[in-house]
Write an enzyme that holds these catalytic residues in place. Sequence first.
Site, PDB file in Angstrom:
ATOM      1  N   ASP A 151      31.809 -45.684   9.561  1.00  0.00           N
ATOM      2  CA  ASP A 151      31.960 -45.768   8.102  1.00  0.00           C
ATOM      3  C   ASP A 151      31.563 -44.448   7.464  1.00  0.00           C
ATOM      4  OD1 ASP A 151      29.292 -45.982   8.856  1.00  0.00           O
ATOM      5  OD2 ASP A 151      28.758 -47.134   7.079  1.00  0.00           O
ATOM      6  N   GLY A 171      24.640 -47.623   3.680  1.00  0.00           N
ATOM      7  CA  GLY A 171      24.586 -46.747   2.508  1.00  0.00           C
ATOM      8  C   GLY A 171      23.426 -47.020   1.575  1.00  0.00           C
ATOM      9  N   CYS A 221      -5.046 -53.189  19.450  1.00  0.00           N
ATOM     10  CA  CYS A 221      -6.138 -53.716  18.611  1.00  0.00           C
ATOM     11  C   CYS A 221      -7.171 -54.464  19.440  1.00  0.00           C
ATOM     12  CB  CYS A 221      -5.560 -54.604  17.517  1.00  0.00           C
ATOM     13  SG  CYS A 221      -4.648 -53.639  16.273  1.00  0.00           S
ATOM     14  N   CYS A 280      -2.437 -57.419  19.115  1.00  0.00           N
ATOM     15  CA  CYS A 280      -1.756 -56.530  20.067  1.00  0.00           C
ATOM     16  C   CYS A 280      -2.756 -55.905  21.035  1.00  0.00           C
ATOM     17  CB  CYS A 280      -0.931 -55.460  19.350  1.00  0.00           C
ATOM     18  SG  CYS A 280      -1.836 -53.971  18.874  1.00  0.00           S
ATOM     19  N   CYS A 285      -4.763 -58.344  14.012  1.00  0.00           N
ATOM     20  CA  CYS A 285      -3.659 -58.136  14.957  1.00  0.00           C
ATOM     21  C   CYS A 285      -4.105 -58.478  16.374  1.00  0.00           C
ATOM     22  CB  CYS A 285      -3.193 -56.686  14.874  1.00  0.00           C
ATOM     23  SG  CYS A 285      -1.840 -56.277  15.999  1.00  0.00           S
ATOM     24  N   ASP A 307      16.866 -52.569  10.948  1.00  0.00           N
ATOM     25  CA  ASP A 307      16.341 -51.566  11.881  1.00  0.00           C
ATOM     26  C   ASP A 307      15.698 -50.480  11.050  1.00  0.00           C
ATOM     27  OD1 ASP A 307      19.132 -50.336  11.144  1.00  0.00           O
ATOM     28  OD2 ASP A 307      17.986 -48.704  12.045  1.00  0.00           O
ATOM     29  N   ASP A 335      24.529 -47.742  16.683  1.00  0.00           N
ATOM     30  CA  ASP A 335      25.190 -47.425  15.415  1.00  0.00           C
ATOM     31  C   ASP A 335      26.451 -46.624  15.734  1.00  0.00           C
ATOM     32  OD1 ASP A 335      24.356 -44.862  16.023  1.00  0.00           O
ATOM     33  OD2 ASP A 335      22.874 -44.744  14.426  1.00  0.00           O
ATOM     34  N   SER A 336      27.217 -46.283  14.703  1.00  0.00           N
ATOM     35  CA  SER A 336      28.528 -45.661  14.920  1.00  0.00           C
ATOM     36  C   SER A 336      28.446 -44.152  15.019  1.00  0.00           C
ATOM     37  CB  SER A 336      29.445 -46.026  13.765  1.00  0.00           C
ATOM     38  OG  SER A 336      28.996 -45.381  12.572  1.00  0.00           O
ATOM     39  N   GLY A 337      27.299 -43.583  14.690  1.00  0.00           N
ATOM     40  CA  GLY A 337      27.183 -42.135  14.592  1.00  0.00           C
ATOM     41  C   GLY A 337      27.500 -41.621  13.195  1.00  0.00           C
ATOM     42  N   GLY A 338      28.070 -42.512  12.365  1.00  0.00           N
ATOM     43  CA  GLY A 338      28.476 -42.089  11.022  1.00  0.00           C
ATOM     44  C   GLY A 338      27.321 -41.553  10.200  1.00  0.00           C
ATOM     45  N   PHE A 339      26.248 -42.314  10.132  1.00  0.00           N
ATOM     46  CA  PHE A 339      25.127 -41.905   9.292  1.00  0.00           C
ATOM     47  C   PHE A 339      24.577 -40.553   9.736  1.00  0.00           C
ATOM     48  CE2 PHE A 339      20.646 -41.796   8.077  1.00  0.00           C
ATOM     49  CZ  PHE A 339      20.757 -42.022   6.719  1.00  0.00           C
ATOM     50  N   GLN A 352      30.134 -50.883   2.242  1.00  0.00           N
ATOM     51  CA  GLN A 352      29.643 -49.751   1.454  1.00  0.00           C
ATOM     52  C   GLN A 352      29.792 -50.107  -0.037  1.00  0.00           C
ATOM     53  OE1 GLN A 352      27.999 -47.025   2.323  1.00  0.00           O
ATOM     54  NE2 GLN A 352      28.159 -47.180   4.557  1.00  0.00           N
ATOM     55  N   HIS A 400       1.059 -50.372  18.421  1.00  0.00           N
ATOM     56  CA  HIS A 400       0.517 -51.209  17.345  1.00  0.00           C
ATOM     57  C   HIS A 400       1.527 -51.416  16.220  1.00  0.00           C
ATOM     58  CE1 HIS A 400      -1.644 -53.085  14.186  1.00  0.00           C
ATOM     59  NE2 HIS A 400      -1.243 -52.104  13.392  1.00  0.00           N
TER      60      HIS A 400
END
Lengths: 348, 348
Positions: free
Chosen positions: B114, B197, B290, B287, B285, B247, B60-64, B170, B316
């Site tokens: 952003d 956003g 499980c 996995c 599941c 994500d 990510d850009s670091g903005g958030f 945005q 899991h």
Amino acid sequence: MPVGTLGSVKGVPQDTLEELGAQIILGNTYHLYLRPGHELVRSMGGLHKFMSWERAMLTDSGGFQVFSLSGLRKINENGVNFRSHLDGSSHLFTPERSIEIQIAMGADIIMAFDECTEHPAGHGRTRDSMEMTLRWARRCKDHFEAHKQEVPWYSAKGPERQQALFGIVQGGMYADLRRESAQRTVEIGFPGYAIGGLSVGESREKTREMIAATLEVLPEDKPRYVMGVGYPEEITQYAALGVDMMDCVLPTRAARHGLLFTSEGRLNIKNTRFVQDQGPPDPACKCKVCARYSRAYLRHLFVAGEPLAGVLNTIHNLAYYLDTMRAVRHAINLGDPSGIQSGSVSMA
Amino acid sequence: MPVGTLGSVKGVPQDTLEELGAQIILGNTYHLYLRPGHELVRSMGGLHKFMSWERAMLTDSGGFQVFSLSGLRKINENGVNFRSHLDGSSHLFTPERSIEIQIAMGADIIMAFDECTEHPAGHGRTRDSMEMTLRWARRCKDHFEAHKQEVPWYSAKGPERQQALFGIVQGGMYADLRRESAQRTVEIGFPGYAIGGLSVGESREKTREMIAATLEVLPEDKPRYVMGVGYPEEITQYAALGVDMMDCVLPTRAARHGLLFTSEGRLNIKNTRFVQDQGPPDPACKCKVCARYSRAYLRHLFVAGEPLAGVLNTIHNLAYYLDTMRAVRHAINLGDPSGIQSGSVSMA
């Protein structure tokens, strides 16, 4: 034996332990008795089933842990009254109770409830303590023989498979008492013998001396187990003396504090000299951590407090210790225990 | 995309992520910039090499993150001045600086810097914020085009392989602004588009409405990525709308707090009703957690504070999310996005 205090080798999934070649792991009766409780473990079919570990397990007797609760415990001939370090609740461990708990959990090897003599202690006090441990060993064996069929997997695995109760030699830092304790423990008769009460603050030379004195008496055809040791160079030294089994929290606990054991010596991974070190933790190690990750990455994980740091450091340290023991077995198979060296470098 | 904030999906070794089928993971520029620092990552050959992850990565850009540092940051047209949450030191992120850092780390997909408009915000304020994000998007693209050959693996992987810079839409909670932001971001031109956003406190219906409005405008032949969502039922819903990428820290963070996502709903593993539950976390599941461990064991690990609890719960939950996305792809391949359901149960 890697230590899995609470039914888990901290941070390491069981399949990873299998991949590492761990053949046996240790659980701590004191801790498992408090959480989740031996009755729960029994109702789940025993510790193997509860934690999904089919290979061998050993539980200690809880003795060492309750003696370590200084100020929280009171000892008499009957047993040890202690308060939980978690909630202060009162509990009583006797030889019979320890065996009852260990039968409920169902490890393959269980240990007699002994008194770990404090250090330092005079000859008279050490003899008194040793005598009580011998009386307790008798009580443990009697209780075990009367109740061993209560192990949760008794019917599933057939009567020919049963738990093995090991006796524990005490005798403090006195070679004569060590030999006497060993002799009289052997007279009670167990399928294996542990040497307890060491690594309690004495010099390493004294530890070695007490182990050697005890091994003079213990039968060679039974497993001989030194409890709670040690550094890689110690375990190879004791194996060369004739010790068959050892356990220690060192590889796992040190890993969580960023200390790695390697063929190049001990590395404190948070050291700034590793900040750009693209090399593996140990160039001579074949473990999956050394095959994939750099010292720089492990340093970053540790410094940033990432949970993966403890996981990967532990996997490497266990690989190093288990490689050390493989090298020991290899040297023994070659008939040359003097050639035993620690770590994977000796595998080359 | 599982989130690996600091170059590690917390507690999960990279080979386990590969076994789980993770095709791409996300790193956070703000956190990696502070620790270990992008110059260190660059000197190690980039983030892939540093953390030994050959599959795709996105930063990510670091903005958030810097906008989330309320009280510790100041925004103007140039960029954002902020203080580190670790040591209070002062730093400046501008669109150019964010791109410079992301080029140094060398993820396959990097994000424009952003402004994540605060919530709630009026129409005028939201438009002003959106306009600045558009000006910043232009600056990001210009800086990227001028410097993209500086990625650490540029010479190793050949000129035809390069990073992809995605733009971010945005427009707050206003459908007209969302559409305008999307239109004008597309006019600048990027190989993929994110919808930012969202998930900032609005209702789930509002989130869905904003996503739908934005998707009307974004080209179908480019990846469309909704940032920071969500619960399993949300990600299937958004995928059905036409979203290609998402994500979220939810599967990993919830796991560390003992919350498991299953085909039978959410389980709080510390609940006493699991104390003797021998069943797997999720019967549907496949996995490795499980397949091997019971709810009773996972409850014990969590209650006892064992590090393996976080490791296994995370494995899991990631399996559940990745299975959910496999089910989504399967439904899409069958031409029936309406048949999308969350979790492994839909794989049956």
